[in-house]
Design a protein around this motif. Structure first.
Motif, mmCIF file in Angstrom:
data_model
loop_
_atom_site.group_PDB
_atom_site.id
_atom_site.type_symbol
_atom_site.label_atom_id
_atom_site.label_comp_id
_atom_site.label_asym_id
_atom_site.label_seq_id
_atom_site.Cartn_x
_atom_site.Cartn_y
_atom_site.Cartn_z
ATOM 1 N N ALA A 79 0.844 -1.195 0.000
ATOM 2 C CA ALA A 79 0.000 0.000 0.000
ATOM 3 C C ALA A 79 0.875 1.238 0.000
ATOM 4 O O ALA A 79 1.934 1.272 0.626
ATOM 5 C CB ALA A 79 -0.919 0.019 1.224
ATOM 6 N N ASN A 80 0.416 2.262 -0.712
ATOM 7 C CA ASN A 80 1.077 3.562 -0.703
ATOM 8 C C ASN A 80 0.226 4.483 0.172
ATOM 9 O O ASN A 80 -0.830 4.939 -0.262
ATOM 10 C CB ASN A 80 1.184 4.117 -2.121
ATOM 11 N N PRO A 81 0.662 4.764 1.404
ATOM 12 C CA PRO A 81 -0.148 5.587 2.299
ATOM 13 C C PRO A 81 -0.334 7.012 1.805
ATOM 14 O O PRO A 81 -1.284 7.686 2.207
ATOM 15 C CB PRO A 81 0.628 5.548 3.617
ATOM 16 N N ASN A 82 0.531 7.468 0.922
ATOM 17 C CA ASN A 82 0.428 8.831 0.399
ATOM 18 C C ASN A 82 -0.747 8.996 -0.575
ATOM 19 O O ASN A 82 -1.142 10.112 -0.887
ATOM 20 C CB ASN A 82 1.734 9.221 -0.300
ATOM 21 N N ALA A 83 -1.304 7.878 -1.030
ATOM 22 C CA ALA A 83 -2.374 7.932 -2.028
ATOM 23 C C ALA A 83 -3.758 8.083 -1.400
ATOM 24 O O ALA A 83 -4.735 8.262 -2.123
ATOM 25 C CB ALA A 83 -2.334 6.672 -2.887
ATOM 26 N N TYR A 84 -3.847 8.025 -0.071
ATOM 27 C CA TYR A 84 -5.156 8.032 0.588
ATOM 28 C C TYR A 84 -5.212 9.115 1.656
ATOM 29 O O TYR A 84 -4.271 9.293 2.420
ATOM 30 C CB TYR A 84 -5.446 6.664 1.221
ATOM 31 N N LYS A 91 -6.758 1.145 0.329
ATOM 32 C CA LYS A 91 -6.832 -0.155 -0.337
ATOM 33 C C LYS A 91 -5.420 -0.674 -0.470
ATOM 34 O O LYS A 91 -4.473 0.090 -0.643
ATOM 35 C CB LYS A 91 -7.487 -0.031 -1.709
ATOM 36 N N LEU A 92 -5.292 -1.979 -0.346
ATOM 37 C CA LEU A 92 -3.996 -2.626 -0.467
ATOM 38 C C LEU A 92 -3.999 -3.500 -1.711
ATOM 39 O O LEU A 92 -5.045 -4.030 -2.096
ATOM 40 C CB LEU A 92 -3.727 -3.509 0.755
ATOM 41 N N PHE A 93 -2.838 -3.661 -2.308
ATOM 42 C CA PHE A 93 -2.684 -4.623 -3.387
ATOM 43 C C PHE A 93 -2.286 -5.940 -2.735
ATOM 44 O O PHE A 93 -1.333 -5.995 -1.969
ATOM 45 C CB PHE A 93 -1.633 -4.166 -4.402
ATOM 46 N N LEU A 94 -3.038 -6.974 -3.035
ATOM 47 C CA LEU A 94 -2.849 -8.287 -2.445
ATOM 48 C C LEU A 94 -2.463 -9.263 -3.537
ATOM 49 O O LEU A 94 -3.093 -9.294 -4.604
ATOM 50 C CB LEU A 94 -4.170 -8.742 -1.801
ATOM 51 N N THR A 95 -1.418 -10.039 -3.301
ATOM 52 C CA THR A 95 -1.028 -11.101 -4.218
ATOM 53 C C THR A 95 -0.976 -12.397 -3.429
ATOM 54 O O THR A 95 -0.330 -12.464 -2.383
ATOM 55 C CB THR A 95 0.354 -10.834 -4.847
ATOM 56 N N VAL A 96 -1.681 -13.399 -3.908
ATOM 57 C CA VAL A 96 -1.670 -14.728 -3.306
ATOM 58 C C VAL A 96 -1.097 -15.679 -4.339
ATOM 59 O O VAL A 96 -1.565 -15.722 -5.478
ATOM 60 C CB VAL A 96 -3.095 -15.186 -2.908
ATOM 61 N N LYS A 97 -0.078 -16.432 -3.934
ATOM 62 C CA LYS A 97 0.512 -17.431 -4.831
ATOM 63 C C LYS A 97 0.393 -18.795 -4.157
ATOM 64 O O LYS A 97 0.677 -18.927 -2.962
ATOM 65 C CB LYS A 97 1.993 -17.141 -5.085
ATOM 66 N N CYS A 98 -0.017 -19.778 -4.944
ATOM 67 C CA CYS A 98 -0.057 -21.165 -4.487
ATOM 68 C C CYS A 98 0.823 -21.963 -5.440
ATOM 69 O O CYS A 98 0.428 -22.211 -6.578
ATOM 70 C CB CYS A 98 -1.479 -21.705 -4.465
ATOM 71 N N GLY A 99 2.008 -22.303 -4.971
ATOM 72 C CA GLY A 99 2.958 -22.989 -5.843
ATOM 73 C C GLY A 99 3.378 -22.077 -6.974
ATOM 74 O O GLY A 99 3.299 -20.856 -6.880
ATOM 75 N N SER A 100 3.806 -22.685 -8.074
ATOM 76 C CA SER A 100 4.212 -21.881 -9.227
ATOM 77 C C SER A 100 3.099 -21.790 -10.258
ATOM 78 O O SER A 100 3.239 -21.120 -11.270
ATOM 79 C CB SER A 100 5.466 -22.487 -9.863
ATOM 80 N N GLN A 101 1.971 -22.438 -10.003
ATOM 81 C CA GLN A 101 0.901 -22.510 -10.989
ATOM 82 C C GLN A 101 -0.172 -21.439 -10.821
ATOM 83 O O GLN A 101 -0.771 -21.010 -11.790
ATOM 84 C CB GLN A 101 0.222 -23.890 -10.913
ATOM 85 N N ILE A 102 -0.453 -21.024 -9.590
ATOM 86 C CA ILE A 102 -1.586 -20.127 -9.343
ATOM 87 C C ILE A 102 -1.103 -18.839 -8.697
ATOM 88 O O ILE A 102 -0.384 -18.862 -7.698
ATOM 89 C CB ILE A 102 -2.640 -20.802 -8.436
#
Length: 122
Positions: A79-84, A91-102
């Motif tokens: 998150a960039n706190p300066n943007a809000y 809002k935060l950018f969320l990345t979820v990775k499960c293995g190398s496939q998803i």
């Protein structure tokens, strides 16, 4: 070995459900310890953002970044706190990775992420 890996991946255990945009959610295996670490990082961000809102002089605040992994699952937050202007807008950018496939990437409201972590820890 493929069947063993598939059955291990489907092993029951606690699952963290993260609500993304609209009616989309993703559930991933996660531990109470991992959730506690992510909650602590988010709490630190909230405390920093409250200082930002109380600051009398504007200044550039550092980006918030969190990365945690457990087994094949990794979760990253940014998150960039300066943007809000207010914490209710964050809002935060969320990345979820499960293995190398998803890999799933989405923007999530701070309040929604906090609610998901509280529900998991309840």
């Amino acid at each position: 070995a493929g069947a063993d890996a598939a059955s291990a991946a489907a092993a029951p255990g606690p699952r963290l459900t993260l609500h993304l945009q609209d009616d989309t959610s993703v559930s991933v295996p996660f531990s109470a310890e991992g959730a506690a670490r992510m909650s602590a990082a988010v709490s630190d961000f909230v405390a920093m953002f409250k200082k930002k809102m109380a600051a009398e002089k504007p200044r550039k605040w550092e980006d918030f970044e969190y990365s945690g992994s457990q087994g094949e699952t990794s979760i990253e937050l940014f998150a960039n706190p300066n943007a809000y202007a207010t914490i209710f807008d964050v809002k935060l950018f969320l990345t979820v990775k499960c293995g190398s496939q998803i890999k799933v990437t989405s923007e999530v409201p701070l309040s929604g992420l906090q609610a998901d972590l509280e529900a998991f820890s309840a």
